[in-house]
Scaffold this motif. Structure first.
Motif, PDB file in Angstrom:
ATOM      1  N   UNK A  83      17.647  41.082  37.925  1.00  0.00           N
ATOM      2  CA  UNK A  83      18.475  40.146  38.701  1.00  0.00           C
ATOM      3  C   UNK A  83      19.959  40.478  38.537  1.00  0.00           C
ATOM      4  N   UNK A  84      20.368  40.785  37.312  1.00  0.00           N
ATOM      5  CA  UNK A  84      21.773  41.131  37.059  1.00  0.00           C
ATOM      6  C   UNK A  84      22.172  42.392  37.801  1.00  0.00           C
ATOM      7  N   UNK A  85      21.258  43.356  37.875  1.00  0.00           N
ATOM      8  CA  UNK A  85      21.554  44.609  38.578  1.00  0.00           C
ATOM      9  C   UNK A  85      21.854  44.363  40.044  1.00  0.00           C
ATOM     10  N   UNK A  86      21.031  43.540  40.676  1.00  0.00           N
ATOM     11  CA  UNK A  86      21.247  43.225  42.091  1.00  0.00           C
ATOM     12  C   UNK A  86      22.561  42.480  42.281  1.00  0.00           C
ATOM     13  N   UNK A  87      22.797  41.498  41.437  1.00  0.00           N
ATOM     14  CA  UNK A  87      23.992  40.655  41.558  1.00  0.00           C
ATOM     15  C   UNK A  87      25.275  41.469  41.373  1.00  0.00           C
ATOM     16  N   UNK A  88      25.325  42.286  40.301  1.00  0.00           N
ATOM     17  CA  UNK A  88      26.576  42.982  39.996  1.00  0.00           C
ATOM     18  C   UNK A  88      26.802  44.207  40.879  1.00  0.00           C
ATOM     19  N   UNK A  89      25.748  44.765  41.445  1.00  0.00           N
ATOM     20  CA  UNK A  89      25.946  45.816  42.442  1.00  0.00           C
ATOM     21  C   UNK A  89      26.731  45.252  43.624  1.00  0.00           C
ATOM     22  N   UNK A  90      26.297  44.107  44.108  1.00  0.00           N
ATOM     23  CA  UNK A  90      26.955  43.463  45.255  1.00  0.00           C
ATOM     24  C   UNK A  90      28.375  43.021  44.909  1.00  0.00           C
ATOM     25  N   UNK A  91      28.530  42.306  43.800  1.00  0.00           N
ATOM     26  CA  UNK A  91      29.835  41.751  43.450  1.00  0.00           C
ATOM     27  C   UNK A  91      30.866  42.834  43.146  1.00  0.00           C
ATOM     28  N   UNK A  92      30.444  43.861  42.408  1.00  0.00           N
ATOM     29  CA  UNK A  92      31.394  44.919  42.041  1.00  0.00           C
ATOM     30  C   UNK A  92      31.862  45.685  43.268  1.00  0.00           C
ATOM     31  N   UNK A  93      30.946  45.933  44.189  1.00  0.00           N
ATOM     32  CA  UNK A  93      31.319  46.713  45.380  1.00  0.00           C
ATOM     33  C   UNK A  93      32.321  45.952  46.252  1.00  0.00           C
ATOM     34  N   UNK A  94      32.041  44.676  46.512  1.00  0.00           N
ATOM     35  CA  UNK A  94      32.925  43.937  47.418  1.00  0.00           C
ATOM     36  C   UNK A  94      34.249  43.550  46.747  1.00  0.00           C
ATOM     37  N   UNK A  95      34.263  43.526  45.416  1.00  0.00           N
ATOM     38  CA  UNK A  95      35.483  43.100  44.699  1.00  0.00           C
ATOM     39  C   UNK A  95      36.237  44.271  44.085  1.00  0.00           C
ATOM     40  N   UNK A  96      35.927  45.505  44.505  1.00  0.00           N
ATOM     41  CA  UNK A  96      36.550  46.681  43.900  1.00  0.00           C
ATOM     42  C   UNK A  96      38.074  46.624  43.936  1.00  0.00           C
ATOM     43  N   UNK A  97      38.634  46.403  45.103  1.00  0.00           N
ATOM     44  CA  UNK A  97      40.098  46.424  45.234  1.00  0.00           C
ATOM     45  C   UNK A  97      40.775  45.305  44.448  1.00  0.00           C
ATOM     46  N   UNK A  98      40.333  44.050  44.561  1.00  0.00           N
ATOM     47  CA  UNK A  98      40.962  42.994  43.740  1.00  0.00           C
ATOM     48  C   UNK A  98      40.846  43.263  42.238  1.00  0.00           C
ATOM     49  N   UNK A  99      39.695  43.778  41.806  1.00  0.00           N
ATOM     50  CA  UNK A  99      39.527  44.072  40.387  1.00  0.00           C
ATOM     51  C   UNK A  99      40.516  45.130  39.919  1.00  0.00           C
ATOM     52  N   UNK A 100      40.672  46.183  40.694  1.00  0.00           N
ATOM     53  CA  UNK A 100      41.592  47.253  40.312  1.00  0.00           C
ATOM     54  C   UNK A 100      43.044  46.764  40.321  1.00  0.00           C
ATOM     55  N   UNK A 101      43.397  45.928  41.283  1.00  0.00           N
ATOM     56  CA  UNK A 101      44.750  45.353  41.284  1.00  0.00           C
ATOM     57  C   UNK A 101      44.960  44.485  40.048  1.00  0.00           C
ATOM     58  N   UNK A 102      43.928  43.737  39.685  1.00  0.00           N
ATOM     59  CA  UNK A 102      44.000  42.912  38.481  1.00  0.00           C
ATOM     60  C   UNK A 102      44.217  43.770  37.238  1.00  0.00           C
ATOM     61  N   UNK A 103      43.646  44.967  37.250  1.00  0.00           N
ATOM     62  CA  UNK A 103      43.779  45.892  36.119  1.00  0.00           C
ATOM     63  C   UNK A 103      45.087  46.682  36.155  1.00  0.00           C
ATOM     64  N   UNK A 104      45.893  46.450  37.185  1.00  0.00           N
ATOM     65  CA  UNK A 104      47.210  47.062  37.229  1.00  0.00           C
ATOM     66  C   UNK A 104      47.347  48.248  38.153  1.00  0.00           C
ATOM     67  N   UNK A 105      46.332  48.548  38.953  1.00  0.00           N
ATOM     68  CA  UNK A 105      46.386  49.726  39.828  1.00  0.00           C
ATOM     69  C   UNK A 105      47.154  49.423  41.110  1.00  0.00           C
ATOM     70  N   UNK A 106      48.039  50.333  41.474  1.00  0.00           N
ATOM     71  CA  UNK A 106      48.782  50.258  42.722  1.00  0.00           C
ATOM     72  C   UNK A 106      48.956  51.673  43.273  1.00  0.00           C
ATOM     73  N   UNK A 107      49.262  51.786  44.567  1.00  0.00           N
ATOM     74  CA  UNK A 107      49.579  53.077  45.160  1.00  0.00           C
ATOM     75  C   UNK A 107      48.448  54.087  45.033  1.00  0.00           C
ATOM     76  N   UNK A 108      48.817  55.305  44.606  1.00  0.00           N
ATOM     77  CA  UNK A 108      47.818  56.370  44.469  1.00  0.00           C
ATOM     78  C   UNK A 108      46.777  56.030  43.423  1.00  0.00           C
ATOM     79  N   UNK A 109      47.213  55.337  42.369  1.00  0.00           N
ATOM     80  CA  UNK A 109      46.285  54.918  41.319  1.00  0.00           C
ATOM     81  C   UNK A 109      45.209  54.001  41.891  1.00  0.00           C
ATOM     82  N   UNK A 110      45.588  53.118  42.788  1.00  0.00           N
ATOM     83  CA  UNK A 110      44.633  52.204  43.418  1.00  0.00           C
ATOM     84  C   UNK A 110      43.686  52.964  44.340  1.00  0.00           C
ATOM     85  N   UNK A 111      44.210  53.891  45.129  1.00  0.00           N
ATOM     86  CA  UNK A 111      43.369  54.646  46.065  1.00  0.00           C
ATOM     87  C   UNK A 111      42.312  55.465  45.330  1.00  0.00           C
ATOM     88  N   UNK A 112      42.729  56.163  44.271  1.00  0.00           N
ATOM     89  CA  UNK A 112      41.772  56.952  43.487  1.00  0.00           C
ATOM     90  C   UNK A 112      40.800  56.043  42.745  1.00  0.00           C
TER      91      UNK A 112
END
Length: 434
Positions: free
Chosen positions: A94-123
Protein backbone atom coordinates in the motif's frame (compact mmCIF):
# COMPACT_ATOMS: atom_id res chain seq x y z
CA UNK A 1 32.30 -16.90 23.11
CA UNK A 2 28.86 -18.04 21.92
CA UNK A 3 27.41 -14.53 22.37
CA UNK A 4 30.45 -13.10 20.58
CA UNK A 5 29.94 -15.32 17.53
CA UNK A 6 26.18 -14.72 17.45
CA UNK A 7 26.70 -10.97 17.64
CA UNK A 8 29.08 -10.83 14.69
CA UNK A 9 27.02 -13.31 12.67
CA UNK A 10 24.22 -10.73 12.61
CA UNK A 11 26.08 -7.44 12.89
CA UNK A 12 28.71 -7.77 10.14
CA UNK A 13 26.17 -8.47 7.34
CA UNK A 14 23.93 -5.73 8.74
CA UNK A 15 26.78 -3.21 8.66
CA UNK A 16 27.61 -4.09 5.07
CA UNK A 17 23.96 -3.87 4.05
CA UNK A 18 23.47 -0.43 5.57
CA UNK A 19 26.79 0.81 4.22
CA UNK A 20 25.82 -0.26 0.73
CA UNK A 21 22.48 1.53 0.98
CA UNK A 22 24.43 4.73 1.62
CA UNK A 23 26.94 4.04 -1.13
CA UNK A 24 24.13 4.34 -3.71
CA UNK A 25 24.35 8.12 -3.23
CA UNK A 26 28.14 8.09 -3.46
CA UNK A 27 28.08 6.08 -6.68
CA UNK A 28 25.59 8.49 -8.24
CA UNK A 29 27.64 11.43 -6.98
CA UNK A 30 30.89 9.98 -8.31
CA UNK A 31 29.64 9.34 -11.84
CA UNK A 32 27.54 12.51 -12.08
CA UNK A 33 30.16 14.73 -10.41
CA UNK A 34 32.87 13.53 -12.77
CA UNK A 35 30.47 13.98 -15.68
CA UNK A 36 28.97 17.45 -15.12
CA UNK A 37 30.92 18.87 -12.14
CA UNK A 38 29.84 20.75 -8.99
CA UNK A 39 26.26 21.32 -10.21
CA UNK A 40 25.83 17.55 -10.52
CA UNK A 41 27.13 17.01 -6.99
CA UNK A 42 24.80 19.68 -5.63
CA UNK A 43 21.82 18.20 -7.48
CA UNK A 44 22.32 14.71 -6.04
CA UNK A 45 22.90 16.23 -2.62
CA UNK A 46 19.70 18.29 -2.69
CA UNK A 47 17.50 15.60 -4.26
CA UNK A 48 18.83 12.53 -2.43
CA UNK A 49 16.72 13.05 0.74
CA UNK A 50 13.67 12.12 -1.36
CA UNK A 51 15.28 8.82 -2.33
CA UNK A 52 16.37 8.30 1.26
CA UNK A 53 12.82 8.95 2.45
CA UNK A 54 11.47 6.14 0.27
CA UNK A 55 14.14 3.76 1.53
CA UNK A 56 13.45 4.84 5.11
CA UNK A 57 9.74 4.09 4.69
CA UNK A 58 10.62 0.53 3.69
CA UNK A 59 13.18 0.18 6.48
CA UNK A 60 10.74 1.45 9.11
CA UNK A 61 7.90 -0.85 8.04
CA UNK A 62 10.20 -3.84 7.65
CA UNK A 63 11.94 -3.28 10.97
CA UNK A 64 8.68 -2.66 12.81
CA UNK A 65 7.27 -5.95 11.56
CA UNK A 66 10.53 -7.83 12.04
CA UNK A 67 10.81 -6.81 15.70
CA UNK A 68 7.39 -8.32 16.46
CA UNK A 69 8.19 -11.30 14.23
CA UNK A 70 11.29 -12.06 16.36
CA UNK A 71 9.55 -11.48 19.69
CA UNK A 72 6.60 -13.69 18.66
CA UNK A 73 8.89 -16.53 17.59
CA UNK A 74 10.84 -16.26 20.87
CA UNK A 75 7.51 -16.56 22.69
CA UNK A 76 6.69 -19.69 20.58
CA UNK A 77 3.82 -17.91 18.82
CA UNK A 78 4.52 -18.92 15.22
CA UNK A 79 1.07 -18.08 13.89
CA UNK A 80 1.27 -14.57 15.32
CA UNK A 81 4.75 -14.17 13.80
CA UNK A 82 3.45 -15.04 10.33
CA UNK A 83 0.52 -12.67 10.72
CA UNK A 84 2.98 -9.87 11.46
CA UNK A 85 4.85 -10.87 8.30
CA UNK A 86 1.63 -10.70 6.25
CA UNK A 87 0.61 -7.38 7.78
CA UNK A 88 4.00 -5.89 6.98
CA UNK A 89 3.76 -7.01 3.36
CA UNK A 90 0.34 -5.39 3.02
CA UNK A 91 1.66 -2.11 4.44
CA UNK A 92 4.68 -2.23 2.11
CA UNK A 93 2.45 -2.76 -0.94
CA UNK A 94 0.00 0.00 0.00
CA UNK A 95 2.83 2.41 0.86
CA UNK A 96 4.51 1.70 -2.48
CA UNK A 97 1.41 2.67 -4.42
CA UNK A 98 0.76 5.75 -2.30
CA UNK A 99 4.30 7.16 -2.36
CA UNK A 100 4.83 6.48 -6.05
CA UNK A 101 1.86 8.74 -6.79
CA UNK A 102 2.62 11.40 -4.17
CA UNK A 103 6.33 11.68 -4.92
CA UNK A 104 5.79 12.01 -8.66
CA UNK A 105 3.15 14.74 -8.49
CA UNK A 106 4.95 16.64 -5.71
CA UNK A 107 8.46 16.52 -7.21
CA UNK A 108 8.79 20.23 -7.93
CA UNK A 109 7.37 21.53 -4.61
CA UNK A 110 9.53 19.06 -2.69
CA UNK A 111 12.69 20.16 -4.48
CA UNK A 112 11.86 23.84 -3.93
CA UNK A 113 11.32 23.04 -0.26
CA UNK A 114 14.79 21.47 -0.23
CA UNK A 115 16.28 24.66 -1.65
CA UNK A 116 16.53 23.87 -5.37
CA UNK A 117 16.17 26.71 -7.86
CA UNK A 118 17.21 27.36 -11.47
CA UNK A 119 19.43 24.70 -13.03
CA UNK A 120 19.55 22.84 -9.73
CA UNK A 121 15.76 22.53 -9.81
CA UNK A 122 15.66 21.40 -13.45
CA UNK A 123 18.25 18.66 -12.90
CA UNK A 124 16.61 17.69 -9.61
CA UNK A 125 13.26 17.20 -11.36
CA UNK A 126 14.85 14.95 -13.95
CA UNK A 127 16.45 12.82 -11.22
CA UNK A 128 13.51 12.69 -8.83
CA UNK A 129 10.74 11.83 -11.31
CA UNK A 130 12.57 8.65 -12.28
CA UNK A 131 13.17 7.83 -8.62
CA UNK A 132 9.45 8.36 -7.95
CA UNK A 133 8.41 5.90 -10.67
CA UNK A 134 10.57 3.24 -9.00
CA UNK A 135 9.43 4.05 -5.46
CA UNK A 136 7.77 0.66 -4.99
CA UNK A 137 11.00 -1.20 -5.79
CA UNK A 138 12.86 0.78 -3.15
CA UNK A 139 10.21 0.56 -0.44
CA UNK A 140 9.56 -3.18 -0.82
CA UNK A 141 13.24 -4.02 -1.36
CA UNK A 142 14.40 -2.30 1.82
CA UNK A 143 11.33 -3.52 3.73
CA UNK A 144 11.99 -7.21 3.10
CA UNK A 145 15.64 -7.18 4.24
CA UNK A 146 14.90 -6.94 8.02
CA UNK A 147 12.69 -10.05 7.83
CA UNK A 148 15.42 -12.03 6.11
CA UNK A 149 17.90 -10.94 8.78
CA UNK A 150 15.53 -11.69 11.68
CA UNK A 151 14.66 -15.09 10.27
CA UNK A 152 18.31 -16.08 10.55
CA UNK A 153 19.50 -15.09 7.08
CA UNK A 154 21.78 -12.08 7.70
CA UNK A 155 24.27 -13.28 5.08
CA UNK A 156 21.54 -13.66 2.44
CA UNK A 157 20.25 -10.17 3.28
CA UNK A 158 23.75 -8.85 2.68
CA UNK A 159 23.96 -10.68 -0.65
CA UNK A 160 20.69 -9.10 -1.77
CA UNK A 161 22.06 -5.64 -0.96
CA UNK A 162 25.42 -6.33 -2.64
CA UNK A 163 23.75 -7.55 -5.83
CA UNK A 164 21.71 -4.34 -6.10
CA UNK A 165 24.77 -2.22 -5.35
CA UNK A 166 26.94 -3.91 -7.98
CA UNK A 167 24.16 -3.52 -10.53
CA UNK A 168 23.94 0.17 -9.66
CA UNK A 169 27.67 0.69 -10.28
CA UNK A 170 27.61 -1.12 -13.61
CA UNK A 171 24.50 0.70 -14.78
CA UNK A 172 25.81 4.10 -13.63
CA UNK A 173 28.89 3.49 -15.75
CA UNK A 174 26.79 2.47 -18.75
CA UNK A 175 24.02 5.07 -18.46
CA UNK A 176 26.00 8.11 -17.26
CA UNK A 177 29.40 7.69 -18.90
CA UNK A 178 28.89 5.46 -21.93
CA UNK A 179 25.40 6.53 -23.03
CA UNK A 180 25.67 10.10 -21.74
CA UNK A 181 22.28 10.06 -19.99
CA UNK A 182 23.55 12.27 -17.19
CA UNK A 183 21.60 12.64 -13.99
CA UNK A 184 18.57 10.77 -15.35
CA UNK A 185 20.78 7.77 -16.04
CA UNK A 186 22.04 7.83 -12.45
CA UNK A 187 18.45 7.77 -11.16
CA UNK A 188 17.54 4.87 -13.44
CA UNK A 189 20.58 2.91 -12.25
CA UNK A 190 19.54 3.44 -8.62
CA UNK A 191 15.98 2.25 -9.24
CA UNK A 192 17.08 -0.88 -11.12
CA UNK A 193 19.61 -1.71 -8.42
CA UNK A 194 16.93 -1.51 -5.74
CA UNK A 195 14.66 -3.66 -7.90
CA UNK A 196 17.29 -6.39 -8.03
CA UNK A 197 17.55 -6.32 -4.22
CA UNK A 198 13.76 -6.68 -4.02
CA UNK A 199 13.66 -9.67 -6.39
CA UNK A 200 16.43 -11.53 -4.55
CA UNK A 201 14.67 -10.88 -1.23
CA UNK A 202 11.37 -12.20 -2.60
CA UNK A 203 13.12 -15.38 -3.76
CA UNK A 204 14.35 -15.97 -0.19
CA UNK A 205 10.90 -15.48 1.32
CA UNK A 206 9.31 -17.81 -1.22
CA UNK A 207 11.95 -20.51 -0.74
CA UNK A 208 11.57 -20.36 3.05
CA UNK A 209 7.76 -20.28 2.73
CA UNK A 210 7.65 -16.97 4.57
CA UNK A 211 5.81 -14.99 1.92
CA UNK A 212 2.21 -14.69 2.98
CA UNK A 213 -0.59 -12.16 2.77
CA UNK A 214 -2.91 -14.21 4.96
CA UNK A 215 -4.02 -12.20 7.97
CA UNK A 216 -7.58 -11.75 9.27
CA UNK A 217 -8.97 -8.31 8.44
CA UNK A 218 -9.98 -7.79 12.05
CA UNK A 219 -6.35 -8.23 13.13
CA UNK A 220 -4.71 -6.29 10.30
CA UNK A 221 -5.51 -2.87 11.76
CA UNK A 222 -4.11 -3.73 15.19
CA UNK A 223 -1.00 -5.37 13.76
CA UNK A 224 -0.44 -2.43 11.43
CA UNK A 225 -0.68 -0.03 14.33
CA UNK A 226 1.93 -2.00 16.27
CA UNK A 227 4.25 -2.22 13.25
CA UNK A 228 4.07 1.49 12.57
CA UNK A 229 4.53 2.30 16.26
CA UNK A 230 7.86 0.46 16.34
CA UNK A 231 8.79 1.40 12.76
CA UNK A 232 8.75 5.16 13.34
CA UNK A 233 12.12 4.98 15.12
CA UNK A 234 14.11 3.00 12.50
CA UNK A 235 12.45 5.13 9.83
CA UNK A 236 13.65 8.22 11.66
CA UNK A 237 17.15 6.84 12.19
CA UNK A 238 17.50 6.16 8.49
CA UNK A 239 16.20 9.64 7.70
CA UNK A 240 18.07 11.57 10.39
CA UNK A 241 21.24 12.12 8.33
CA UNK A 242 19.03 13.35 5.49
CA UNK A 243 16.93 15.56 7.76
CA UNK A 244 20.22 17.01 8.94
CA UNK A 245 21.28 17.32 5.30
CA UNK A 246 18.13 19.31 4.50
CA UNK A 247 18.64 21.63 7.47
CA UNK A 248 22.34 22.15 6.72
CA UNK A 249 21.67 22.78 3.02
CA UNK A 250 18.97 25.35 3.74
CA UNK A 251 21.14 27.32 6.17
CA UNK A 252 24.26 26.88 4.03
CA UNK A 253 22.53 28.32 0.96
CA UNK A 254 21.83 31.43 3.03
CA UNK A 255 25.24 31.79 4.72
CA UNK A 256 27.68 30.15 2.30
CA UNK A 257 25.95 29.87 -1.07
CA UNK A 258 26.32 27.13 -3.68
CA UNK A 259 29.95 26.45 -2.75
CA UNK A 260 29.00 25.60 0.85
CA UNK A 261 26.32 23.22 -0.47
CA UNK A 262 28.88 21.51 -2.73
CA UNK A 263 31.31 21.24 0.22
CA UNK A 264 28.74 19.54 2.41
CA UNK A 265 27.62 17.34 -0.50
CA UNK A 266 31.03 15.66 -0.57
CA UNK A 267 31.28 15.46 3.22
CA UNK A 268 27.76 14.06 3.47
CA UNK A 269 28.45 11.36 0.87
CA UNK A 270 31.24 10.01 3.05
CA UNK A 271 30.08 10.66 6.58
CA UNK A 272 26.51 9.44 6.01
CA UNK A 273 27.95 6.03 5.14
CA UNK A 274 29.67 6.01 8.54
CA UNK A 275 26.36 6.86 10.21
CA UNK A 276 24.67 4.00 8.34
CA UNK A 277 27.46 1.63 9.38
CA UNK A 278 26.80 2.61 13.00
CA UNK A 279 23.08 2.06 12.46
CA UNK A 280 24.03 -1.34 11.05
CA UNK A 281 25.60 -2.18 14.41
CA UNK A 282 22.39 -1.27 16.23
CA UNK A 283 20.01 -2.91 13.77
CA UNK A 284 22.24 -5.98 13.46
CA UNK A 285 21.96 -6.38 17.22
CA UNK A 286 18.18 -5.93 17.12
CA UNK A 287 17.18 -9.51 16.17
CA UNK A 288 19.24 -10.92 19.05
CA UNK A 289 18.06 -8.29 21.54
CA UNK A 290 14.42 -8.83 20.55
CA UNK A 291 14.85 -12.59 20.81
CA UNK A 292 16.37 -12.38 24.31
CA UNK A 293 13.76 -9.81 25.31
CA UNK A 294 10.93 -12.10 24.19
CA UNK A 295 12.54 -15.05 25.98
CA UNK A 296 13.08 -12.94 29.16
CA UNK A 297 16.86 -13.55 29.03
CA UNK A 298 17.81 -10.09 30.25
CA UNK A 299 21.42 -10.88 31.20
CA UNK A 300 22.18 -12.11 27.67
CA UNK A 301 20.40 -9.09 26.23
CA UNK A 302 22.71 -6.77 28.17
CA UNK A 303 25.79 -8.67 27.01
CA UNK A 304 24.79 -8.18 23.38
CA UNK A 305 24.15 -4.52 24.00
CA UNK A 306 27.60 -4.08 25.57
CA UNK A 307 29.16 -5.67 22.51
CA UNK A 308 27.18 -3.29 20.31
CA UNK A 309 28.41 -0.22 22.19
CA UNK A 310 32.00 -1.38 22.14
CA UNK A 311 32.03 -2.36 18.48
CA UNK A 312 30.15 0.78 17.46
CA UNK A 313 32.67 3.03 19.20
CA UNK A 314 35.58 1.09 17.70
CA UNK A 315 34.16 1.53 14.19
CA UNK A 316 33.52 5.21 14.88
CA UNK A 317 37.14 5.83 15.86
CA UNK A 318 38.55 3.83 12.93
CA UNK A 319 36.25 5.69 10.52
CA UNK A 320 37.41 9.04 11.87
CA UNK A 321 41.06 8.08 11.39
CA UNK A 322 40.45 6.95 7.80
CA UNK A 323 38.46 10.08 6.91
CA UNK A 324 41.05 12.38 8.49
CA UNK A 325 43.92 10.77 6.63
CA UNK A 326 42.07 11.00 3.29
CA UNK A 327 40.45 14.43 3.80
CA UNK A 328 42.58 16.08 1.09
CA UNK A 329 41.27 13.70 -1.57
CA UNK A 330 37.53 13.47 -0.90
CA UNK A 331 36.57 16.38 -3.14
CA UNK A 332 38.85 15.12 -5.91
CA UNK A 333 37.05 11.76 -5.80
CA UNK A 334 33.77 13.46 -6.69
CA UNK A 335 35.19 15.78 -9.33
CA UNK A 336 34.74 18.95 -7.27
CA UNK A 337 36.56 22.19 -8.02
CA UNK A 338 39.92 22.91 -6.28
CA UNK A 339 38.24 25.56 -4.12
CA UNK A 340 35.59 23.14 -2.89
CA UNK A 341 38.16 20.41 -2.25
CA UNK A 342 40.31 22.78 -0.16
CA UNK A 343 37.30 23.75 1.94
CA UNK A 344 36.35 20.10 2.49
CA UNK A 345 39.84 19.39 3.82
CA UNK A 346 39.49 22.25 6.28
CA UNK A 347 35.92 21.54 7.45
CA UNK A 348 35.78 17.73 7.67
CA UNK A 349 37.67 17.46 11.02
CA UNK A 350 34.86 19.43 12.68
CA UNK A 351 32.33 16.77 11.66
CA UNK A 352 34.59 13.93 12.84
CA UNK A 353 34.32 15.10 16.46
CA UNK A 354 30.68 14.01 16.57
CA UNK A 355 31.03 10.50 15.09
CA UNK A 356 31.58 8.56 18.39
CA UNK A 357 28.55 10.32 19.86
CA UNK A 358 26.46 9.19 16.89
CA UNK A 359 27.53 5.58 17.65
CA UNK A 360 26.10 5.88 21.17
CA UNK A 361 22.80 7.27 19.88
CA UNK A 362 22.37 4.65 17.15
CA UNK A 363 22.96 1.66 19.42
CA UNK A 364 20.82 3.04 22.25
CA UNK A 365 17.91 3.84 19.93
CA UNK A 366 18.02 0.39 18.31
CA UNK A 367 18.02 -1.28 21.73
CA UNK A 368 14.94 0.77 22.68
CA UNK A 369 12.78 -0.23 19.70
CA UNK A 370 14.04 -3.82 19.93
CA UNK A 371 12.51 -3.98 23.42
CA UNK A 372 9.28 -2.06 22.69
CA UNK A 373 10.47 1.18 24.30
CA UNK A 374 8.93 3.17 21.47
CA UNK A 375 8.61 6.52 23.25
CA UNK A 376 12.31 6.76 24.12
CA UNK A 377 13.32 5.58 20.66
CA UNK A 378 11.22 8.41 19.18
CA UNK A 379 12.88 10.97 21.41
CA UNK A 380 16.39 9.92 20.44
CA UNK A 381 15.50 9.63 16.78
CA UNK A 382 14.12 13.12 16.33
CA UNK A 383 15.83 15.18 19.02
CA UNK A 384 19.09 15.54 17.06
CA UNK A 385 17.66 17.57 14.14
CA UNK A 386 15.64 19.63 16.63
CA UNK A 387 18.82 20.47 18.60
CA UNK A 388 20.56 21.21 15.30
CA UNK A 389 17.83 23.57 14.13
CA UNK A 390 17.87 25.46 17.43
CA UNK A 391 21.66 25.88 17.35
CA UNK A 392 21.59 27.05 13.72
CA UNK A 393 19.04 29.74 14.47
CA UNK A 394 21.10 31.01 17.40
CA UNK A 395 24.83 30.47 16.78
CA UNK A 396 25.57 31.58 13.16
CA UNK A 397 24.11 35.11 13.53
CA UNK A 398 26.02 35.61 16.78
CA UNK A 399 29.37 33.89 16.31
CA UNK A 400 30.42 33.41 12.72
CA UNK A 401 28.03 32.54 9.94
CA UNK A 402 28.81 29.38 7.94
CA UNK A 403 31.46 28.11 10.36
CA UNK A 404 28.88 27.89 13.13
CA UNK A 405 26.57 25.93 10.82
CA UNK A 406 29.20 23.19 10.88
CA UNK A 407 29.72 23.42 14.65
CA UNK A 408 25.97 23.35 15.32
CA UNK A 409 25.86 19.78 13.98
CA UNK A 410 28.54 18.72 16.47
CA UNK A 411 26.86 20.32 19.46
CA UNK A 412 23.51 18.71 18.53
CA UNK A 413 25.02 15.22 18.33
CA UNK A 414 26.93 15.54 21.61
CA UNK A 415 23.76 16.61 23.43
CA UNK A 416 21.78 13.77 21.83
CA UNK A 417 24.33 11.19 23.03
CA UNK A 418 24.18 12.56 26.58
CA UNK A 419 20.39 12.28 26.51
CA UNK A 420 20.67 8.71 25.17
CA UNK A 421 22.79 7.62 28.12
CA UNK A 422 20.39 9.25 30.60
CA UNK A 423 17.38 7.46 29.06
CA UNK A 424 19.26 4.15 28.89
CA UNK A 425 20.04 4.35 32.59
CA UNK A 426 16.39 5.06 33.36
CA UNK A 427 15.18 2.07 31.32
CA UNK A 428 17.76 -0.23 32.90
CA UNK A 429 16.63 0.73 36.39
CA UNK A 430 12.94 0.40 35.60
CA UNK A 431 12.71 -2.49 33.16
CA UNK A 432 15.90 -4.39 32.34
CA UNK A 433 16.61 -5.85 35.75
CA UNK A 434 17.62 -9.44 36.23
Amino acid sequence: MSEFRTFFKYVIPSILSFALSGVYAIVDGYFVGNSIGDIGLSTINVAYPITAFLQAVGTGIGMGGAVYYSISRAEQKEKRAMEFMASSLWILIISSILFTFLTYIATTPLLRLLGAEGQLLALGEEYTKIIALGAGLQIIGTGLVPFIRNHGGPFYAMVAMIAGFVANIILDYVFVWKLGQGIGGAALATVIGQGITMLISLVYLLRKKLFTLAVPIRKLANYSKSIIKIGVAPFGLTMTPNISLIIINRFSIYYGGDQAVAVYACIAYIICIVYLILQGVGDGSQPIISQYYGAKQIHRLKEIRKLAYGFGLLLAVLSCIIMYVTKDYIGILFGSSPEVNAEISKILPIFLISVPFVAICRVTTASFYATEESAFSYILTFIEPIFMLVFMFILPPLFGGQLMIWWSTVFARVLSACLALILKRRVDRKKLTS
